[in-house]
Scaffold this motif. Structure first.
Motif, mmCIF file in Angstrom:
data_model
loop_
_atom_site.group_PDB
_atom_site.id
_atom_site.type_symbol
_atom_site.label_atom_id
_atom_site.label_comp_id
_atom_site.label_asym_id
_atom_site.label_seq_id
_atom_site.Cartn_x
_atom_site.Cartn_y
_atom_site.Cartn_z
ATOM 1 N N LEU A 202 -27.228 -21.729 11.983
ATOM 2 C CA LEU A 202 -28.345 -20.836 11.674
ATOM 3 C C LEU A 202 -29.640 -21.613 11.456
ATOM 4 C CD1 LEU A 202 -26.608 -18.359 9.195
ATOM 5 C CD2 LEU A 202 -27.308 -17.883 11.549
ATOM 6 N N GLN A 203 -30.740 -21.000 11.858
ATOM 7 C CA GLN A 203 -32.061 -21.581 11.666
ATOM 8 C C GLN A 203 -32.989 -20.532 11.062
ATOM 9 O OE1 GLN A 203 -33.471 -23.150 15.395
ATOM 10 N NE2 GLN A 203 -31.708 -24.500 15.682
ATOM 11 N N ALA A 204 -34.086 -21.001 10.493
ATOM 12 C CA ALA A 204 -35.084 -20.071 9.961
ATOM 13 C C ALA A 204 -35.554 -19.146 11.081
ATOM 14 C CB ALA A 204 -36.256 -20.845 9.378
ATOM 15 N N GLY A 205 -35.622 -17.861 10.776
ATOM 16 C CA GLY A 205 -35.977 -16.865 11.781
ATOM 17 C C GLY A 205 -34.774 -16.119 12.320
ATOM 18 N N ASP A 206 -33.581 -16.721 12.190
ATOM 19 C CA ASP A 206 -32.360 -16.015 12.575
ATOM 20 C C ASP A 206 -32.041 -14.936 11.537
ATOM 21 O OD1 ASP A 206 -32.128 -17.669 14.744
ATOM 22 O OD2 ASP A 206 -30.647 -19.008 13.826
#
Length: 345
Positions: A202-206
């Motif tokens: 997971l990444q920021a914005g997901d």
């Protein structure tokens, strides 16, 4: 390339394509209007919504959640069947020339952006990595969006490349984010399993799929009602234990209770929330806080016995939250010390 490896990669690629196709079809179905459709040519069409997705057998975490994901599916299926029956009756009325009222979904159980009966997307605003084996997700939501009572948690569901779904419980902690707004923070311990592998990507914005609030069987009032309360947290289990400490802190009846907290983690960086617990100590004179780092000093029955030697454990209450084997070991140790009233979070 090794033929076996090449075949495996091809199978994985095909599984991803099938999963994406299922996701696309479901998205198309969800975006279509349902119910009685009056078409331009004057005909009337009955368009039924898709049935709820049946959870895989291993999606149940076997933690005694209320409601369980299997119970939720049963409720959703019953609701779906009632909805279909209503649509069918209204369709018969429509083709008979009578007026109809198309029912809308009942969202009375919604709590902010959470709903205990269905998973909803919540965007990740920021991700920290306190240590190599953990992630801290800051969700794009506010405390008002996550109205959880003490002892309640949420479920996170991950969908793997082959379409398999895995659901696990987590407890969000409301903390001030970098933008000055109190937001839900999720401390996730990464293990060698499929869910951790998915969450690690997971990444920021997901977005993550969440549902809740989910009740547990833990009775905090009972835990703090007697002379001594022992709280033991392993890894990310500190989140619900911290929630219990907050409950005691704001409740004047329990603020001066004797509370001994044991916080076990891999290393110093993994001792999430320790600075906040130390702040609570300043306002809770009877709160004792012990930390154990596995690379230095593992928690053991002997260490527990030493830490509790000066307390009367006859009517003590205990709450434990951690991995399964950790909970079993600590429960056994506490029982040997004489603490029989143990609750698992």
């Amino acid at each position: 390339m090794n033929p076996a490896v090449e075949k495996l990669l091809q199978d994985i690629a095909q599984a991803k394509l099938r999963a994406e196709e299922r996701r696309r079809q479901k998205e198309q179905q969800d975006n279509q209007p349902h119910g009685i459709i009056y078409k331009d040519d004057g005909t009337i069409e009955l368009r039924l919504p898709p049935p709820p997705s049946k959870p895989d057998p291993d999606e149940c975490c076997h933690s005694g959640c209320t409601p369980c994901i299997l119970d939720t599916y049963k409720e959703q299926l019953e609701e779906y069947e009632h909805t279909v029956a209503d649509f069918q009756k209204q369709y018969q009325r429509a083709i008979a020339g009578k007026s109809v009222n198309v029912p809308t979904r009942n969202d009375r159980l919604s709590c902010g952006i959470l709903n205990p009966l269905e998973f909803r997307k919540v965007r990740i605003m920021h991700i920290d990595q306190p240590c190599m084996h953990s992630r801290l997700l800051v969700l794009e939501a506010t405390a008002l969006d996550f109205i959880l009572a003490q002892g309640e948690h949420i479920h996170i569901r991950a969908t793997l490349a082959d379409g398999k779904r895995i659901t696990r419980p987590f407890t969000p902690v409301m903390l001030e984010a970098e933008d000055g707004i109190v937001r839900p923070h999720l401390f996730i311990r990464l293990y060698n399993n499929e869910l951790s592998a998915s969450l690690k990507q997971l990444q920021a914005g997901d977005s993550v799929m969440l549902r809740g609030p989910i009740r547990t069987h833990v009775n905090l009032t009972q835990a703090f009602s007697n002379g001594l309360c022992v709280l033991v947290a392993g890894g990310s289990g500190i989140a619900p234990i911290f929630q219990a400490l907050q409950f005691a802190h704001v409740n004047t009846s329990y603020k001066n209770k004797r509370i001994v907290t044991f916080h076990c983690a891999r290393n110093e960086e993994s001792l999430w929330l320790s600075h906040l617990i130390k702040r609570l100590q300043a306002d809770m004179p009877q709160l004792v806080y012990h930390t154990f780092k596995s690379h230095i000093n593992h928690l053991s029955e002997n260490l527990l016995h030493q830490a509790l030697a000066n307390y009367n454990c006859e009517n003590a209450q205990a709450i434990i939250c951690g991995p399964g084997s950790f909970n079993e070991d600590v429960s056994c140790w506490l029982g040997n010390i004489g603490i029989r009233h143990v609750q698992l979070l």
